[in-house]
Scaffold this motif. Structure first.
Motif, short mmCIF file in Angstrom:
data_model
loop_
_atom_site.label_atom_id
_atom_site.label_comp_id
_atom_site.label_asym_id
_atom_site.label_seq_id
_atom_site.Cartn_x
_atom_site.Cartn_y
_atom_site.Cartn_z
N SER A 199 17.06 -5.78 -2.83
CA SER A 199 16.99 -6.37 -4.16
C SER A 199 16.40 -7.78 -4.11
O SER A 199 15.65 -8.18 -5.00
CB SER A 199 18.37 -6.39 -4.81
OG SER A 199 18.79 -5.07 -5.04
N LEU A 200 16.74 -8.53 -3.06
CA LEU A 200 16.15 -9.85 -2.87
C LEU A 200 14.63 -9.73 -2.75
O LEU A 200 13.88 -10.49 -3.38
CB LEU A 200 16.70 -10.50 -1.60
CG LEU A 200 18.02 -11.25 -1.71
CD1 LEU A 200 18.61 -11.49 -0.32
CD2 LEU A 200 17.84 -12.59 -2.43
N ALA A 203 13.11 -8.93 -6.12
CA ALA A 203 13.07 -10.10 -7.00
C ALA A 203 11.87 -10.97 -6.65
O ALA A 203 11.13 -11.42 -7.52
CB ALA A 203 14.36 -10.90 -6.87
N ARG A 204 11.65 -11.18 -5.36
CA ARG A 204 10.52 -12.00 -4.92
C ARG A 204 9.20 -11.37 -5.32
O ARG A 204 8.30 -12.05 -5.81
CB ARG A 204 10.55 -12.15 -3.39
CG ARG A 204 11.58 -13.12 -2.93
CD ARG A 204 11.42 -13.35 -1.42
NE ARG A 204 12.67 -13.84 -0.91
CZ ARG A 204 13.51 -13.14 -0.16
NH1 ARG A 204 13.21 -11.91 0.20
NH2 ARG A 204 14.63 -13.67 0.22
N THR A 206 8.62 -9.31 -7.73
CA THR A 206 8.45 -9.36 -9.19
C THR A 206 7.93 -10.72 -9.62
O THR A 206 6.98 -10.83 -10.38
CB THR A 206 9.80 -9.09 -9.89
OG1 THR A 206 10.24 -7.80 -9.49
CG2 THR A 206 9.66 -9.14 -11.40
N ILE A 207 8.56 -11.77 -9.12
CA ILE A 207 8.17 -13.12 -9.53
C ILE A 207 6.78 -13.45 -9.00
O ILE A 207 6.00 -14.12 -9.64
CB ILE A 207 9.18 -14.16 -9.01
CG1 ILE A 207 10.56 -13.86 -9.57
CG2 ILE A 207 8.73 -15.55 -9.41
CD1 ILE A 207 10.86 -14.45 -10.90
N THR A 209 4.28 -11.70 -8.92
CA THR A 209 3.21 -11.15 -9.75
C THR A 209 3.04 -11.92 -11.06
O THR A 209 2.15 -11.63 -11.83
CB THR A 209 3.49 -9.67 -10.13
OG1 THR A 209 4.70 -9.62 -10.88
CG2 THR A 209 3.60 -8.81 -8.89
N ARG A 210 3.92 -12.89 -11.32
CA ARG A 210 3.76 -13.69 -12.54
C ARG A 210 2.53 -14.57 -12.41
O ARG A 210 2.36 -15.27 -11.43
CB ARG A 210 4.96 -14.61 -12.74
CG ARG A 210 6.16 -13.91 -13.33
CD ARG A 210 7.21 -14.94 -13.67
NE ARG A 210 8.40 -14.31 -14.19
CZ ARG A 210 8.57 -14.01 -15.47
NH1 ARG A 210 7.64 -14.29 -16.36
NH2 ARG A 210 9.68 -13.43 -15.86
N HIS A 219 -1.82 -12.31 -8.28
CA HIS A 219 -2.55 -11.03 -8.28
C HIS A 219 -3.90 -11.28 -8.92
O HIS A 219 -4.03 -12.08 -9.84
CB HIS A 219 -1.77 -9.98 -9.07
CG HIS A 219 -1.40 -10.44 -10.44
ND1 HIS A 219 -2.18 -10.18 -11.53
CD2 HIS A 219 -0.37 -11.21 -10.86
CE1 HIS A 219 -1.62 -10.74 -12.60
NE2 HIS A 219 -0.54 -11.38 -12.22
N PRO A 226 1.48 -4.54 -11.92
CA PRO A 226 1.80 -4.86 -10.53
C PRO A 226 2.51 -3.70 -9.85
O PRO A 226 3.48 -3.16 -10.37
CB PRO A 226 2.75 -6.05 -10.67
CG PRO A 226 3.37 -5.88 -12.02
CD PRO A 226 2.33 -5.22 -12.88
N LEU A 228 5.04 -2.45 -7.03
CA LEU A 228 6.25 -3.17 -6.60
C LEU A 228 6.13 -3.64 -5.16
O LEU A 228 6.99 -4.34 -4.66
CB LEU A 228 7.48 -2.29 -6.80
CG LEU A 228 8.76 -3.06 -6.78
CD1 LEU A 228 8.75 -4.13 -7.88
CD2 LEU A 228 9.95 -2.16 -6.94
N ARG A 232 5.83 -4.22 1.54
CA ARG A 232 6.10 -5.61 1.86
C ARG A 232 7.58 -5.93 1.60
O ARG A 232 8.22 -6.63 2.37
CB ARG A 232 5.22 -6.53 1.01
CG ARG A 232 4.96 -7.86 1.69
CD ARG A 232 4.42 -8.89 0.73
NE ARG A 232 5.45 -9.35 -0.17
CZ ARG A 232 5.22 -10.15 -1.20
NH1 ARG A 232 4.01 -10.54 -1.47
NH2 ARG A 232 6.21 -10.54 -1.97
N GLU A 235 9.85 -5.11 4.45
CA GLU A 235 9.59 -5.70 5.76
C GLU A 235 10.80 -6.40 6.36
O GLU A 235 11.05 -6.32 7.56
CB GLU A 235 8.47 -6.74 5.65
CG GLU A 235 7.13 -6.23 6.09
CD GLU A 235 6.10 -7.34 6.04
OE1 GLU A 235 5.06 -7.13 5.41
OE2 GLU A 235 6.37 -8.41 6.61
#
Lengths: 241, 241
Positions: A199-200, A203-204, A206-207, A209-210, A219, A226, A228, A232, A235
Protein backbone atom coordinates in the motif's frame (compact mmCIF):
# COMPACT_ATOMS: atom_id res chain seq x y z
CA UNK A 1 -25.96 -7.59 41.12
CA UNK A 2 -22.95 -7.03 43.43
CA UNK A 3 -21.04 -10.16 42.51
CA UNK A 4 -17.48 -8.90 42.84
CA UNK A 5 -15.80 -12.26 42.31
CA UNK A 6 -13.55 -10.86 39.57
CA UNK A 7 -10.04 -9.68 40.42
CA UNK A 8 -9.99 -5.92 40.93
CA UNK A 9 -7.00 -4.31 39.25
CA UNK A 10 -6.93 -0.97 41.01
CA UNK A 11 -6.79 -2.47 44.52
CA UNK A 12 -3.41 -4.08 43.94
CA UNK A 13 -1.84 -1.34 41.86
CA UNK A 14 -0.15 0.54 44.73
CA UNK A 15 1.89 -2.29 46.25
CA UNK A 16 4.59 -4.48 44.71
CA UNK A 17 2.63 -7.62 43.94
CA UNK A 18 3.22 -11.11 42.62
CA UNK A 19 1.91 -11.93 39.17
CA UNK A 20 -1.42 -13.41 40.35
CA UNK A 21 -2.83 -10.32 42.07
CA UNK A 22 -1.42 -7.20 40.35
CA UNK A 23 -2.62 -5.11 37.43
CA UNK A 24 -1.12 -7.70 35.08
CA UNK A 25 -3.67 -10.20 36.30
CA UNK A 26 -6.61 -7.88 35.61
CA UNK A 27 -5.12 -7.03 32.19
CA UNK A 28 -5.30 -10.73 31.35
CA UNK A 29 -8.76 -11.00 32.88
CA UNK A 30 -9.88 -7.94 30.94
CA UNK A 31 -8.55 -9.39 27.68
CA UNK A 32 -10.49 -12.60 28.43
CA UNK A 33 -13.75 -10.69 29.07
CA UNK A 34 -13.28 -8.77 25.80
CA UNK A 35 -12.65 -12.01 23.93
CA UNK A 36 -15.74 -13.67 25.42
CA UNK A 37 -17.88 -10.62 24.56
CA UNK A 38 -16.54 -10.49 20.96
CA UNK A 39 -17.32 -14.18 20.50
CA UNK A 40 -20.88 -13.72 21.77
CA UNK A 41 -21.43 -10.59 19.62
CA UNK A 42 -20.00 -12.37 16.59
CA UNK A 43 -22.19 -15.45 17.08
CA UNK A 44 -25.50 -13.83 18.07
CA UNK A 45 -25.27 -10.14 17.08
CA UNK A 46 -24.61 -7.23 19.46
CA UNK A 47 -28.31 -6.46 19.96
CA UNK A 48 -29.18 -9.99 21.05
CA UNK A 49 -26.42 -10.30 23.69
CA UNK A 50 -27.00 -8.94 27.22
CA UNK A 51 -24.39 -7.77 29.73
CA UNK A 52 -25.65 -10.55 32.01
CA UNK A 53 -24.79 -13.15 29.36
CA UNK A 54 -21.29 -11.73 28.91
CA UNK A 55 -20.76 -11.72 32.70
CA UNK A 56 -22.00 -15.30 33.05
CA UNK A 57 -19.75 -16.51 30.22
CA UNK A 58 -16.72 -14.60 31.54
CA UNK A 59 -17.32 -15.41 35.22
CA UNK A 60 -17.41 -11.80 36.45
CA UNK A 61 -20.06 -9.70 38.14
CA UNK A 62 -22.06 -6.98 36.39
CA UNK A 63 -20.62 -4.32 38.71
CA UNK A 64 -17.11 -5.24 37.58
CA UNK A 65 -18.26 -5.19 33.97
CA UNK A 66 -19.86 -1.75 34.22
CA UNK A 67 -16.93 -0.31 36.19
CA UNK A 68 -14.41 -1.35 33.55
CA UNK A 69 -16.37 -1.11 30.31
CA UNK A 70 -19.12 1.43 31.04
CA UNK A 71 -21.61 0.02 28.52
CA UNK A 72 -22.16 -3.04 26.36
CA UNK A 73 -20.65 -1.15 23.38
CA UNK A 74 -17.76 -0.17 25.65
CA UNK A 75 -16.39 -3.72 25.73
CA UNK A 76 -16.34 -3.76 21.91
CA UNK A 77 -14.16 -0.62 21.83
CA UNK A 78 -12.13 -1.36 24.97
CA UNK A 79 -9.10 -2.15 22.78
CA UNK A 80 -8.63 1.55 21.95
CA UNK A 81 -6.06 2.56 24.63
CA UNK A 82 -3.92 -0.54 24.00
CA UNK A 83 -3.86 0.12 20.27
CA UNK A 84 -2.94 3.77 20.85
CA UNK A 85 -0.12 2.58 23.11
CA UNK A 86 1.04 0.24 20.33
CA UNK A 87 1.19 3.23 17.95
CA UNK A 88 3.27 5.24 20.45
CA UNK A 89 5.62 2.27 20.98
CA UNK A 90 6.00 1.74 17.23
CA UNK A 91 6.95 5.40 16.69
CA UNK A 92 9.39 5.37 19.62
CA UNK A 93 11.15 2.33 18.11
CA UNK A 94 11.42 3.82 14.59
CA UNK A 95 15.00 4.81 13.69
CA UNK A 96 15.73 8.50 13.07
CA UNK A 97 15.19 9.69 9.51
CA UNK A 98 12.70 11.78 7.58
CA UNK A 99 9.15 11.99 8.92
CA UNK A 100 8.08 9.63 6.14
CA UNK A 101 10.84 7.14 6.98
CA UNK A 102 9.70 7.19 10.61
CA UNK A 103 6.03 6.74 9.68
CA UNK A 104 6.91 3.87 7.35
CA UNK A 105 8.89 2.06 10.07
CA UNK A 106 6.12 2.73 12.62
CA UNK A 107 3.39 1.44 10.28
CA UNK A 108 5.30 -1.80 9.68
CA UNK A 109 5.85 -2.23 13.42
CA UNK A 110 2.17 -1.44 14.19
CA UNK A 111 1.13 -3.93 11.48
CA UNK A 112 3.05 -6.62 13.36
CA UNK A 113 1.15 -5.73 16.56
CA UNK A 114 -2.16 -5.87 14.69
CA UNK A 115 -1.29 -9.27 13.22
CA UNK A 116 -0.77 -10.60 16.73
CA UNK A 117 -4.47 -9.68 17.25
CA UNK A 118 -5.68 -10.93 13.88
CA UNK A 119 -8.50 -13.12 15.27
CA UNK A 120 -10.02 -10.32 17.34
CA UNK A 121 -9.66 -7.85 14.45
CA UNK A 122 -11.50 -10.23 12.11
CA UNK A 123 -14.28 -10.72 14.70
CA UNK A 124 -14.62 -6.94 15.18
CA UNK A 125 -14.82 -6.47 11.39
CA UNK A 126 -17.64 -9.00 11.14
CA UNK A 127 -19.46 -7.48 14.12
CA UNK A 128 -19.27 -3.92 12.71
CA UNK A 129 -20.27 -5.16 9.23
CA UNK A 130 -23.34 -6.80 10.77
CA UNK A 131 -24.20 -3.66 12.80
CA UNK A 132 -23.86 -0.55 10.58
CA UNK A 133 -24.79 1.59 13.60
CA UNK A 134 -21.26 0.84 14.91
CA UNK A 135 -19.52 2.23 11.81
CA UNK A 136 -19.36 5.89 12.91
CA UNK A 137 -17.61 4.90 16.13
CA UNK A 138 -15.16 2.78 14.14
CA UNK A 139 -14.35 5.82 12.01
CA UNK A 140 -13.73 7.78 15.22
CA UNK A 141 -11.20 5.11 16.27
CA UNK A 142 -9.34 5.57 12.96
CA UNK A 143 -9.29 9.33 13.54
CA UNK A 144 -7.86 8.70 17.02
CA UNK A 145 -5.09 6.58 15.49
CA UNK A 146 -4.25 9.43 13.13
CA UNK A 147 -4.13 11.94 16.00
CA UNK A 148 -1.95 9.63 18.10
CA UNK A 149 0.42 9.02 15.19
CA UNK A 150 0.66 12.79 14.67
CA UNK A 151 1.41 13.42 18.36
CA UNK A 152 3.95 10.59 18.68
CA UNK A 153 5.73 11.61 15.49
CA UNK A 154 5.85 15.27 16.52
CA UNK A 155 7.27 14.27 19.92
CA UNK A 156 9.88 11.99 18.32
CA UNK A 157 10.98 14.79 15.98
CA UNK A 158 10.80 17.58 18.57
CA UNK A 159 8.33 19.64 16.55
CA UNK A 160 4.82 20.89 17.46
CA UNK A 161 1.75 18.70 16.73
CA UNK A 162 0.69 21.31 14.20
CA UNK A 163 3.78 20.79 12.00
CA UNK A 164 2.32 20.24 8.50
CA UNK A 165 4.89 17.63 7.45
CA UNK A 166 4.09 15.56 10.52
CA UNK A 167 0.33 15.93 10.02
CA UNK A 168 0.49 15.01 6.34
CA UNK A 169 2.63 11.97 6.99
CA UNK A 170 0.29 10.77 9.73
CA UNK A 171 -2.85 11.38 7.62
CA UNK A 172 -1.36 9.60 4.61
CA UNK A 173 -0.16 6.83 6.93
CA UNK A 174 -3.74 6.19 8.03
CA UNK A 175 -4.91 5.93 4.41
CA UNK A 176 -2.11 3.37 3.94
CA UNK A 177 -3.39 1.38 6.96
CA UNK A 178 -6.95 1.42 5.60
CA UNK A 179 -5.77 0.28 2.17
CA UNK A 180 -3.57 -2.41 3.73
CA UNK A 181 -6.54 -3.73 5.77
CA UNK A 182 -8.67 -4.00 2.62
CA UNK A 183 -5.88 -5.81 0.83
CA UNK A 184 -5.26 -8.12 3.80
CA UNK A 185 -8.94 -9.12 3.96
CA UNK A 186 -8.99 -9.77 0.21
CA UNK A 187 -5.84 -11.88 0.06
CA UNK A 188 -6.06 -14.87 2.37
CA UNK A 189 -2.34 -15.69 2.23
CA UNK A 190 -1.05 -12.16 2.79
CA UNK A 191 0.48 -10.76 5.97
CA UNK A 192 -0.68 -7.31 7.07
CA UNK A 193 2.96 -6.23 7.11
CA UNK A 194 3.34 -7.20 3.47
CA UNK A 195 0.07 -5.40 2.63
CA UNK A 196 1.36 -2.23 4.34
CA UNK A 197 4.47 -2.40 2.13
CA UNK A 198 2.38 -2.79 -1.02
CA UNK A 199 0.00 0.00 0.00
CA UNK A 200 2.91 2.34 0.70
CA UNK A 201 4.25 1.62 -2.77
CA UNK A 202 0.81 2.21 -4.29
CA UNK A 203 0.47 5.55 -2.52
CA UNK A 204 3.84 6.65 -3.88
CA UNK A 205 3.01 5.51 -7.41
CA UNK A 206 -0.34 7.34 -7.29
CA UNK A 207 1.17 10.62 -6.16
CA UNK A 208 4.05 10.29 -8.60
CA UNK A 209 1.55 10.47 -11.48
CA UNK A 210 0.21 13.84 -10.34
CA UNK A 211 1.20 16.60 -12.74
CA UNK A 212 2.02 19.39 -10.29
CA UNK A 213 1.63 22.78 -11.97
CA UNK A 214 5.00 24.47 -12.34
CA UNK A 215 6.93 21.24 -11.77
CA UNK A 216 8.07 18.57 -14.18
CA UNK A 217 5.25 16.06 -14.64
CA UNK A 218 6.13 12.54 -13.53
CA UNK A 219 4.43 11.12 -16.64
CA UNK A 220 5.00 12.39 -20.17
CA UNK A 221 1.41 12.44 -21.42
CA UNK A 222 -1.31 13.70 -19.08
CA UNK A 223 -4.03 12.23 -21.34
CA UNK A 224 -2.73 8.70 -20.73
CA UNK A 225 -4.35 7.07 -17.67
CA UNK A 226 -1.55 6.19 -15.25
CA UNK A 227 -0.74 2.53 -15.00
CA UNK A 228 -0.34 1.56 -11.36
CA UNK A 229 3.26 0.58 -12.06
CA UNK A 230 2.73 -2.71 -10.32
CA UNK A 231 6.20 -3.97 -11.02
CA UNK A 232 7.92 -0.92 -9.58
CA UNK A 233 5.51 -0.81 -6.67
CA UNK A 234 6.47 -4.34 -5.66
CA UNK A 235 10.21 -3.84 -5.88
CA UNK A 236 10.54 -2.98 -2.22
CA UNK A 237 8.35 -5.87 -1.12
CA UNK A 238 10.42 -8.45 0.72
CA UNK A 239 8.07 -11.33 0.08
CA UNK A 240 6.63 -11.69 3.57
CA UNK A 241 3.11 -11.13 2.17
CA UNK B 1 -49.99 18.13 14.96
CA UNK B 2 -51.38 17.91 11.39
CA UNK B 3 -50.55 21.46 10.37
CA UNK B 4 -49.75 20.89 6.71
CA UNK B 5 -49.41 24.55 5.80
CA UNK B 6 -46.01 23.99 4.21
CA UNK B 7 -45.80 23.39 0.46
CA UNK B 8 -45.69 19.68 -0.26
CA UNK B 9 -43.16 18.86 -2.94
CA UNK B 10 -44.30 15.41 -3.95
CA UNK B 11 -47.91 16.45 -4.66
CA UNK B 12 -46.93 18.81 -7.48
CA UNK B 13 -44.16 16.72 -8.95
CA UNK B 14 -46.30 14.80 -11.46
CA UNK B 15 -47.79 17.75 -13.37
CA UNK B 16 -46.06 20.54 -15.27
CA UNK B 17 -46.17 23.33 -12.73
CA UNK B 18 -45.28 26.99 -12.48
CA UNK B 19 -42.31 27.93 -10.26
CA UNK B 20 -44.41 28.52 -7.11
CA UNK B 21 -45.82 25.02 -6.68
CA UNK B 22 -43.25 22.51 -8.07
CA UNK B 23 -40.43 20.60 -6.44
CA UNK B 24 -38.25 23.70 -6.90
CA UNK B 25 -40.47 25.50 -4.40
CA UNK B 26 -40.06 22.79 -1.76
CA UNK B 27 -36.31 22.72 -2.41
CA UNK B 28 -36.22 26.40 -1.47
CA UNK B 29 -38.54 25.78 1.47
CA UNK B 30 -36.40 22.90 2.60
CA UNK B 31 -33.23 25.02 2.42
CA UNK B 32 -35.01 27.66 4.53
CA UNK B 33 -36.04 25.10 7.19
CA UNK B 34 -32.45 23.80 7.34
CA UNK B 35 -31.13 27.34 7.69
CA UNK B 36 -33.61 28.17 10.48
CA UNK B 37 -32.72 24.94 12.31
CA UNK B 38 -28.96 25.56 11.99
CA UNK B 39 -29.39 29.08 13.39
CA UNK B 40 -31.38 27.78 16.37
CA UNK B 41 -28.87 24.93 17.03
CA UNK B 42 -25.96 27.39 16.74
CA UNK B 43 -27.53 29.89 19.14
CA UNK B 44 -28.97 27.53 21.78
CA UNK B 45 -27.26 24.14 21.28
CA UNK B 46 -28.83 21.10 19.60
CA UNK B 47 -30.04 19.59 22.88
CA UNK B 48 -31.97 22.70 23.92
CA UNK B 49 -33.87 23.13 20.63
CA UNK B 50 -37.12 21.18 20.04
CA UNK B 51 -38.66 20.16 16.71
CA UNK B 52 -41.67 22.30 17.71
CA UNK B 53 -39.43 25.38 17.97
CA UNK B 54 -37.90 24.71 14.54
CA UNK B 55 -41.37 24.25 13.04
CA UNK B 56 -42.67 27.43 14.64
CA UNK B 57 -39.68 29.46 13.43
CA UNK B 58 -39.84 27.98 9.91
CA UNK B 59 -43.63 28.13 9.59
CA UNK B 60 -44.15 24.43 8.86
CA UNK B 61 -46.01 21.65 10.64
CA UNK B 62 -44.30 18.87 12.60
CA UNK B 63 -45.68 16.22 10.22
CA UNK B 64 -43.93 17.96 7.30
CA UNK B 65 -40.76 18.20 9.36
CA UNK B 66 -40.74 14.52 10.30
CA UNK B 67 -41.63 13.40 6.79
CA UNK B 68 -38.71 15.27 5.24
CA UNK B 69 -36.05 15.12 7.96
CA UNK B 70 -36.93 12.04 10.03
CA UNK B 71 -35.38 13.30 13.25
CA UNK B 72 -34.02 16.49 14.79
CA UNK B 73 -30.47 15.38 13.90
CA UNK B 74 -31.76 14.64 10.39
CA UNK B 75 -32.17 18.32 9.58
CA UNK B 76 -28.52 18.94 10.56
CA UNK B 77 -27.33 16.31 8.05
CA UNK B 78 -29.97 16.96 5.38
CA UNK B 79 -27.33 18.61 3.20
CA UNK B 80 -25.70 15.23 2.46
CA UNK B 81 -27.45 14.33 -0.85
CA UNK B 82 -26.91 17.83 -2.27
CA UNK B 83 -23.19 17.75 -1.44
CA UNK B 84 -22.85 14.30 -3.00
CA UNK B 85 -24.57 15.65 -6.12
CA UNK B 86 -22.06 18.55 -6.14
CA UNK B 87 -19.19 16.02 -6.07
CA UNK B 88 -20.71 14.09 -9.01
CA UNK B 89 -21.21 17.33 -10.95
CA UNK B 90 -17.63 18.46 -10.23
CA UNK B 91 -16.21 15.17 -11.52
CA UNK B 92 -18.43 15.23 -14.62
CA UNK B 93 -17.13 18.74 -15.47
CA UNK B 94 -13.44 17.85 -14.99
CA UNK B 95 -11.54 17.69 -18.30
CA UNK B 96 -10.08 14.33 -19.37
CA UNK B 97 -6.59 13.57 -18.07
CA UNK B 98 -4.95 11.36 -15.48
CA UNK B 99 -7.05 10.32 -12.48
CA UNK B 100 -5.10 12.82 -10.38
CA UNK B 101 -5.71 15.64 -12.89
CA UNK B 102 -9.42 14.84 -12.78
CA UNK B 103 -9.51 14.72 -8.97
CA UNK B 104 -7.63 18.01 -8.76
CA UNK B 105 -10.08 19.74 -11.11
CA UNK B 106 -13.04 18.20 -9.26
CA UNK B 107 -11.71 19.27 -5.85
CA UNK B 108 -11.29 22.87 -7.02
CA UNK B 109 -14.80 22.85 -8.50
CA UNK B 110 -16.28 21.29 -5.32
CA UNK B 111 -14.41 23.90 -3.24
CA UNK B 112 -16.25 26.60 -5.18
CA UNK B 113 -19.58 24.92 -4.36
CA UNK B 114 -18.62 24.71 -0.69
CA UNK B 115 -17.64 28.38 -0.63
CA UNK B 116 -21.11 29.27 -1.87
CA UNK B 117 -22.34 27.58 1.36
CA UNK B 118 -19.65 29.07 3.63
CA UNK B 119 -22.08 30.46 6.23
CA UNK B 120 -23.89 27.16 6.73
CA UNK B 121 -20.60 25.25 6.81
CA UNK B 122 -19.26 27.55 9.54
CA UNK B 123 -22.47 27.12 11.55
CA UNK B 124 -22.30 23.32 11.19
CA UNK B 125 -18.66 23.39 12.33
CA UNK B 126 -19.57 25.34 15.46
CA UNK B 127 -22.57 23.09 16.16
CA UNK B 128 -20.50 19.88 15.87
CA UNK B 129 -17.65 21.40 17.93
CA UNK B 130 -20.17 22.19 20.68
CA UNK B 131 -21.70 18.67 20.48
CA UNK B 132 -18.92 16.07 20.31
CA UNK B 133 -21.60 13.37 20.07
CA UNK B 134 -22.16 14.55 16.47
CA UNK B 135 -18.52 14.00 15.44
CA UNK B 136 -18.83 10.31 14.46
CA UNK B 137 -21.67 11.13 12.08
CA UNK B 138 -19.58 13.95 10.59
CA UNK B 139 -16.79 11.45 9.94
CA UNK B 140 -19.33 9.20 8.23
CA UNK B 141 -20.22 12.11 5.91
CA UNK B 142 -16.53 12.49 4.95
CA UNK B 143 -16.37 8.76 4.22
CA UNK B 144 -19.47 9.14 2.01
CA UNK B 145 -17.73 11.93 0.10
CA UNK B 146 -14.74 9.66 -0.49
CA UNK B 147 -16.98 6.82 -1.73
CA UNK B 148 -18.90 9.19 -4.03
CA UNK B 149 -15.66 10.64 -5.43
CA UNK B 150 -14.41 7.09 -6.05
CA UNK B 151 -17.62 6.09 -7.85
CA UNK B 152 -17.84 9.28 -9.93
CA UNK B 153 -14.18 9.08 -10.93
CA UNK B 154 -14.45 5.40 -11.85
CA UNK B 155 -17.53 6.15 -13.98
CA UNK B 156 -15.81 9.09 -15.70
CA UNK B 157 -12.79 6.90 -16.53
CA UNK B 158 -14.77 3.79 -17.46
CA UNK B 159 -13.03 1.61 -14.87
CA UNK B 160 -14.53 -0.39 -11.95
CA UNK B 161 -14.99 1.28 -8.50
CA UNK B 162 -12.34 -1.09 -7.19
CA UNK B 163 -9.61 0.32 -9.46
CA UNK B 164 -6.72 1.08 -7.06
CA UNK B 165 -5.60 4.27 -8.85
CA UNK B 166 -9.11 5.67 -8.61
CA UNK B 167 -9.47 4.66 -4.95
CA UNK B 168 -6.10 6.14 -3.97
CA UNK B 169 -6.77 9.39 -5.74
CA UNK B 170 -10.18 9.72 -4.08
CA UNK B 171 -8.80 8.84 -0.62
CA UNK B 172 -5.91 11.28 -0.97
CA UNK B 173 -8.35 13.86 -2.33
CA UNK B 174 -10.39 13.64 0.87
CA UNK B 175 -7.26 14.20 2.99
CA UNK B 176 -6.63 17.29 0.83
CA UNK B 177 -10.18 18.54 1.50
CA UNK B 178 -9.74 18.02 5.27
CA UNK B 179 -6.40 19.87 5.25
CA UNK B 180 -7.88 22.66 3.13
CA UNK B 181 -10.78 23.08 5.58
CA UNK B 182 -8.34 23.40 8.50
CA UNK B 183 -6.32 25.96 6.60
CA UNK B 184 -9.42 27.88 5.54
CA UNK B 185 -10.66 28.13 9.14
CA UNK B 186 -7.24 29.29 10.28
CA UNK B 187 -6.72 31.97 7.64
CA UNK B 188 -9.53 34.50 7.64
CA UNK B 189 -8.66 35.99 4.27
CA UNK B 190 -8.20 32.73 2.37
CA UNK B 191 -10.60 31.20 -0.15
CA UNK B 192 -11.28 27.47 0.16
CA UNK B 193 -10.23 27.11 -3.48
CA UNK B 194 -6.85 28.65 -2.70
CA UNK B 195 -6.51 26.40 0.35
CA UNK B 196 -7.23 23.32 -1.79
CA UNK B 197 -4.41 24.39 -4.13
CA UNK B 198 -1.98 24.83 -1.24
CA UNK B 199 -2.99 21.52 0.35
CA UNK B 200 -2.54 19.69 -2.95
CA UNK B 201 0.98 21.15 -3.20
CA UNK B 202 1.70 20.14 0.42
CA UNK B 203 0.54 16.58 -0.23
CA UNK B 204 2.84 16.36 -3.24
CA UNK B 205 5.80 17.81 -1.34
CA UNK B 206 5.23 15.37 1.55
CA UNK B 207 5.12 12.32 -0.66
CA UNK B 208 8.07 13.54 -2.72
CA UNK B 209 10.24 13.34 0.41
CA UNK B 210 9.50 9.64 0.86
CA UNK B 211 12.53 7.51 0.10
CA UNK B 212 10.86 4.68 -1.81
CA UNK B 213 12.98 1.53 -1.57
CA UNK B 214 14.39 0.64 -4.95
CA UNK B 215 13.70 4.07 -6.44
CA UNK B 216 15.78 7.22 -6.50
CA UNK B 217 15.14 9.16 -3.31
CA UNK B 218 13.60 12.59 -3.87
CA UNK B 219 15.90 14.09 -1.23
CA UNK B 220 19.65 13.49 -1.04
CA UNK B 221 19.99 12.88 2.70
CA UNK B 222 17.35 10.76 4.46
CA UNK B 223 18.58 11.96 7.86
CA UNK B 224 17.64 15.56 7.04
CA UNK B 225 14.06 16.39 8.02
CA UNK B 226 12.21 17.43 4.87
CA UNK B 227 11.51 21.12 4.52
CA UNK B 228 7.96 21.63 3.37
CA UNK B 229 9.27 23.34 0.23
CA UNK B 230 6.88 26.22 0.71
CA UNK B 231 8.18 28.20 -2.25
CA UNK B 232 7.78 25.37 -4.71
CA UNK B 233 4.45 24.40 -3.21
CA UNK B 234 3.07 27.88 -3.88
CA UNK B 235 4.25 28.11 -7.48
CA UNK B 236 1.02 26.80 -8.89
CA UNK B 237 -1.11 29.02 -6.68
CA UNK B 238 -2.89 31.63 -8.76
CA UNK B 239 -3.39 34.09 -5.94
CA UNK B 240 -7.14 33.60 -5.39
CA UNK B 241 -6.48 32.54 -1.79
Amino acid sequence: MRDESAPASEAGAEEPVPARTGPGRWQRSRARVERVALELFDRHGVEAVTVEQICAAAGIGPATFYRHFGTKDGVLFAYRPLFLEAIRTAVSRAPAGTASDQVEAALLDFAEYLEAHADELAMRDRIVAANPVLLPRTLLVQREWEAELTRALAAARGVPDTDPTVWWNAALGLVVIRAAFRRWRGEAAATLRGCVRESLAEARATIATRAAPGTTPAHPDPATPPALEDERAREGHDGDG
